[in-house]
Design a protein around this motif. Structure first.
Motif, PDB file in Angstrom:
ATOM      1  N   SER A  39       0.837  -1.195   0.000  1.00 53.96           N
ATOM      2  CA  SER A  39       0.000   0.000   0.000  1.00 53.96           C
ATOM      3  C   SER A  39       0.873   1.246   0.000  1.00 53.96           C
ATOM      4  O   SER A  39       2.016   1.226   0.480  1.00 53.96           O
ATOM      5  CB  SER A  39      -0.870   0.024   1.269  1.00 53.96           C
ATOM      6  N   SER A  42       0.742   6.970   4.112  1.00 50.07           N
ATOM      7  CA  SER A  42       1.696   7.134   5.222  1.00 50.07           C
ATOM      8  C   SER A  42       1.628   6.019   6.257  1.00 50.07           C
ATOM      9  O   SER A  42       2.619   5.701   6.905  1.00 50.07           O
ATOM     10  CB  SER A  42       1.434   8.473   5.906  1.00 50.07           C
ATOM     11  N   THR A  43       0.448   5.406   6.414  1.00 50.31           N
ATOM     12  CA  THR A  43       0.306   4.405   7.484  1.00 50.31           C
ATOM     13  C   THR A  43       1.337   3.280   7.413  1.00 50.31           C
ATOM     14  O   THR A  43       1.918   2.911   8.433  1.00 50.31           O
ATOM     15  CB  THR A  43      -1.126   3.819   7.471  1.00 50.31           C
ATOM     16  N   ASP A  67      -1.199   0.600  -5.982  1.00 54.38           N
ATOM     17  CA  ASP A  67      -1.436   1.786  -6.826  1.00 54.38           C
ATOM     18  C   ASP A  67      -0.196   2.674  -6.798  1.00 54.38           C
ATOM     19  O   ASP A  67       0.741   2.449  -6.037  1.00 54.38           O
ATOM     20  CB  ASP A  67      -2.672   2.567  -6.346  1.00 54.38           C
ATOM     21  N   ARG A  69       0.973   6.983  -7.753  1.00 58.15           N
ATOM     22  CA  ARG A  69       0.656   8.311  -8.295  1.00 58.15           C
ATOM     23  C   ARG A  69       1.494   8.470  -9.559  1.00 58.15           C
ATOM     24  O   ARG A  69       2.625   7.988  -9.638  1.00 58.15           O
ATOM     25  CB  ARG A  69       1.032   9.374  -7.283  1.00 58.15           C
ATOM     26  N   ASN A  79       4.635   6.549  -4.266  1.00 62.68           N
ATOM     27  CA  ASN A  79       4.539   5.417  -3.321  1.00 62.68           C
ATOM     28  C   ASN A  79       5.797   4.562  -3.405  1.00 62.68           C
ATOM     29  O   ASN A  79       6.274   4.018  -2.395  1.00 62.68           O
ATOM     30  CB  ASN A  79       3.299   4.565  -3.614  1.00 62.68           C
ATOM     31  N   GLY A 134      -4.800   0.574   2.463  1.00 60.05           N
ATOM     32  CA  GLY A 134      -5.134   1.626   3.425  1.00 60.05           C
ATOM     33  C   GLY A 134      -6.560   2.076   3.188  1.00 60.05           C
ATOM     34  O   GLY A 134      -7.213   1.649   2.226  1.00 60.05           O
ATOM     35  N   HIS A 140     -11.955   5.725   0.155  1.00 63.02           N
ATOM     36  CA  HIS A 140     -11.210   5.121  -0.962  1.00 63.02           C
ATOM     37  C   HIS A 140     -10.187   4.134  -0.429  1.00 63.02           C
ATOM     38  O   HIS A 140      -9.795   4.162   0.732  1.00 63.02           O
ATOM     39  CB  HIS A 140     -10.552   6.204  -1.830  1.00 63.02           C
ATOM     40  N   VAL A 142      -6.547   1.960  -2.267  1.00 64.61           N
ATOM     41  CA  VAL A 142      -5.613   2.166  -3.380  1.00 64.61           C
ATOM     42  C   VAL A 142      -6.042   3.470  -4.052  1.00 64.61           C
ATOM     43  O   VAL A 142      -6.237   4.476  -3.351  1.00 64.61           O
ATOM     44  CB  VAL A 142      -5.523   0.951  -4.332  1.00 64.61           C
ATOM     45  N   LYS A 196      -9.785   8.369  11.168  1.00 66.90           N
ATOM     46  CA  LYS A 196     -10.395   7.347  10.300  1.00 66.90           C
ATOM     47  C   LYS A 196     -11.619   6.701  10.974  1.00 66.90           C
ATOM     48  O   LYS A 196     -12.315   5.883  10.363  1.00 66.90           O
ATOM     49  CB  LYS A 196      -9.375   6.244  10.008  1.00 66.90           C
TER      50      LYS A 196
HETATM   51  C1  6PG Z   1      -2.261   6.063  -1.806  1.00 64.63           C
HETATM   52  C2  6PG Z   1      -2.839   4.849  -1.126  1.00 64.63           C
HETATM   53  C3  6PG Z   1      -4.133   5.236  -0.483  1.00 64.63           C
HETATM   54  C4  6PG Z   1      -3.879   5.229   1.008  1.00 64.63           C
HETATM   55  C5  6PG Z   1      -5.027   5.857   1.763  1.00 64.63           C
HETATM   56  C6  6PG Z   1      -4.673   5.967   3.250  1.00 64.63           C
HETATM   57  O1  6PG Z   1      -1.669   5.918  -2.878  1.00 64.63           O
HETATM   58  O2  6PG Z   1      -2.358   7.123  -1.184  1.00 64.63           O
HETATM   59  O3  6PG Z   1      -2.950   3.790  -1.926  1.00 64.63           O
HETATM   60  O4  6PG Z   1      -5.208   4.375  -0.787  1.00 64.63           O
HETATM   61  O5  6PG Z   1      -3.698   3.889   1.439  1.00 64.63           O
HETATM   62  O6  6PG Z   1      -5.262   7.145   1.223  1.00 64.63           O
HETATM   63  O7  6PG Z   1      -3.536   6.798   3.340  1.00 64.63           O
HETATM   64  P1  6PG Z   1      -2.812   7.062   4.767  1.00 64.63           P
HETATM   65  O8  6PG Z   1      -2.202   5.767   5.166  1.00 64.63           O
HETATM   66  O9  6PG Z   1      -1.787   8.128   4.436  1.00 64.63           O
HETATM   67  O10 6PG Z   1      -3.904   7.522   5.698  1.00 64.63           O
END
Ligand code: 6PG
Length: 243
Positions: A39, A42-43, A67, A69, A79, A134, A140, A142, A196
């Motif tokens: 994923s 940030s998590t 996924d 960007r 990512n 995440g 949403h 990915v 969340k």
């Molecule tokens: C991305 C992730 C996206 C992410 C969630 C949670 O490319 O940003 O694939 O789906 O997992 O937005 O993001 P956080 O972990 O930063 O809250």
């Protein structure tokens, strides 16, 4: 589907690392390559930092992404860059085991290239051993955002999606589709933080709304789904959700 509630983001990373290691050892003992789609966001960073210090047979582990960007791999929003900094730069893994989404290419070309790479690697179905996901504040996962046509994609495993409105970063994306994700053996959502809580409670409602949130479309066809969440994110969950 199972929900496990842990104390905080650090125990979330440790619990996720334990799952990663267990799944990897199971695959390797069955003489299978271990395939994992990571994923972004940030998590998972603290998880990747933990994994970098765990001795694993990385030569038999293949890393993919759920996924990306559409930015160059050294861009702050990449990512891949986050994973490279927290994990890849600290382990000995063959280059051919790293299946990066080419965010520097035009989105449609990057999506097609990634789909071809997945089909060449997996054959008939993208049966990842493990997919880490995440949850975004809008539900949403990915880069499957609410109201996106990608939610209804039934044949392609990878699509390019425009993304010009929040949540940031506002960059086109390349994402696995629900049909690709749901082919996995094990899917684990990592959700941390009070921010969340409301959305997580909505997503885990027993009956998804008429218009399901993207994360509610993640239902493995022949696999397991685990929601690994920390207490701040779980404050609005009913007690029967724990365990
Ligand atoms: C991305 C992730 C996206 C992410 C969630 C949670 O490319 O940003 O694939 O789906 O997992 O937005 O993001 P956080 O972990 O930063 O809250």
């Amino acid at each position: 589907m199972k929900t496990v509630i842990v104390t905080d983001v650090n125990s979330l990373a440790r619990a996720a690392a334990d799952i990663f290691v267990a799944q990897a050892q199971e695959a390797l003992q069955a003489n299978r390559r271990f395939t994992v789609a990571l994923s972004g966001g940030s998590t998972p960073r603290s998880l990747y930092q933990l994994l970098a210090d765990i001795p694993l047979a990385w030569e038999n582990i293949h890393i993919f992404w759920g996924d990306e960007r559409c930015v160059p791999p050294d861009h702050a929003d990449s990512n891949y860059r986050m994973t490279a900094e927290s994990l890849l730069s600290r382990i000995r893994i063959p280059t051919e085991n790293i299946h990066r989404i080419a965010g520097e290419l035009p989105p449609d070309e990057a999506a097609l290239r990634y789909e071809n790479e997945l089909r060449q690697f997996f054959g008939d179905a993208p049966r990842f051993d493990l997919i880490l996901l995440g949850l975004g504040d809008d539900g949403h996962t990915v880069s499957l955002f609410p109201d996106s046509p990608a939610l209804h994609e039934r044949t392609r495993w990878v699509v390019a999606v425009p993304h010009a409105t929040p949540p940031p970063p506002l960059a086109p994306r390349v994402t696995l589709t629900p049909v690709a994700i749901n082919a996995a053996r094990q899917i684990v959502f990592l959700v941390s933080g009070a921010g969340k809580a409301e959305r997580l409670a909505e997503v885990l409602q027993p009956r998804p709304a008429a218009q399901p949130l993207p994360a509610q479309l993640i239902q493995p066809v022949n696999g397991d789904l685990l929601w690994l969440v920390d207490k701040p994110a779980a404050t609005l969950l009913s007690t029967d959700k724990a365990g």
